[in-house]
Scaffold this motif. Sequence first.
Motif: not given
Length: 414
Positions: A45-51, A188-192, A222-228
């Motif tokens: 569960a709670q899957w996600r893809i990180t790029w 998805l570029i996520h800004g934290g 959708l893969p995520i490009i995450p910022a902290q």
Amino acid sequence: MKRLTASIIFAAIAMAGPAWAGKDESAEIAKYIDKLTKVEGTTPAQWRITWVGDASSEAIISWSTAEPGETHTLYYDTQSHGTDVSKYKFQQACQQNGQYSRTKRNAGPDTYYHHAKIGNLKPATTYHFVMKSDGDVSRPLHFITAPESGTGFSVIHGGDSRSGHLARCQMNAMIADMAAEDESILALIHGGDFVKVGFHRSPWLVWMSQHELTTTPEGRVLPIIPAQGNHDGGPLIREVFPVNERGDFWYTTTLGKDLAVITLYTSSSLGGTQGEWLEKELKRLRPQTKWLLANYHRPIYPAVKGPKHTKLLAPLFEKYNLDLACESDGHCIKRTVPIRDGKKDPTGVTYIGEGGLGVGQRDPMGQHWYLKDGGVVGKGHHLMRLDFTDETLRIRTIMLGGEVFDDHSLKIRK
């Protein structure tokens, strides 16, 4: 015997929404809860893809289980075989498995992470996959790798998904609708500021479950490009998104040779190791990269709060002609005029933000010079769609519900 993890997590989700938005919205939140995978036993569960790195050839696929399990494997192929893992051409045992960190306060139920990093992927290709933990197999899912070169694709930018659980669910569902309608949207570029209290496990467990809502009905992720962000402190964000082995949270993601996204951590110093790394990356990427973006949390040219790292970052961005800076943190809508040497300049850097993926919105301070005479400000839950071509970068601010608040284009630097 199955553990009570699922009921604990889902109770937390159900309680979180009314606490922020009002009890009259609890029924709406319940509709979203029914769509989520129960975190129980060894059910993935709670899957996600990180790029991180080269998004045309590699990815990190992660999931959670309620029990630690013994064997965790990703099965993938360029065609779907449903849940029959024996037919998938490729498989990868998870390189990292462990228990999400806990604190004495608001620890949440024991839950376990599993990360499978895969490489040698083909560019611009749909990869189908399932996750298997012990004897439990996930639903079939898929994602699309970035092209090796060229443009003609889009990404979504947003930040600050914390606090407003109903709005977060609604924005996630909106992202899924957009991805289902248009396969050119790749990430998805996520800004934290994913959560309100990053040191606590429960908010992350809720966020990860609700993130499943970004999956399309056909199973596209959708893969995520995450910022902290400043609210994402503690070890948990690195257990959710294993961006590197260094333990820091700055890195580069390339979507082929024509788009690079440099992600920074603005709650730590940028004058030492991170700043030195940033200048080397900018110098390396700018001559060979058609579109160069930065992704980070605290704004350089803010619409709500005071500026952060302006004296250090702005000169570097301008020296290497960054095309676009993606910011969050302010809980509003912003697009600045292009800025160089502290004034409006058509050759300058444009800054967008400032976070509307669920958090309550603030009133922006539109009196700043860089938000006038071509800049825009506003408020409301939103995301920003970035469309890349060989000649233009189109930036659309899209409100919850689909209304386009702002539509602006940047021309390629010659």
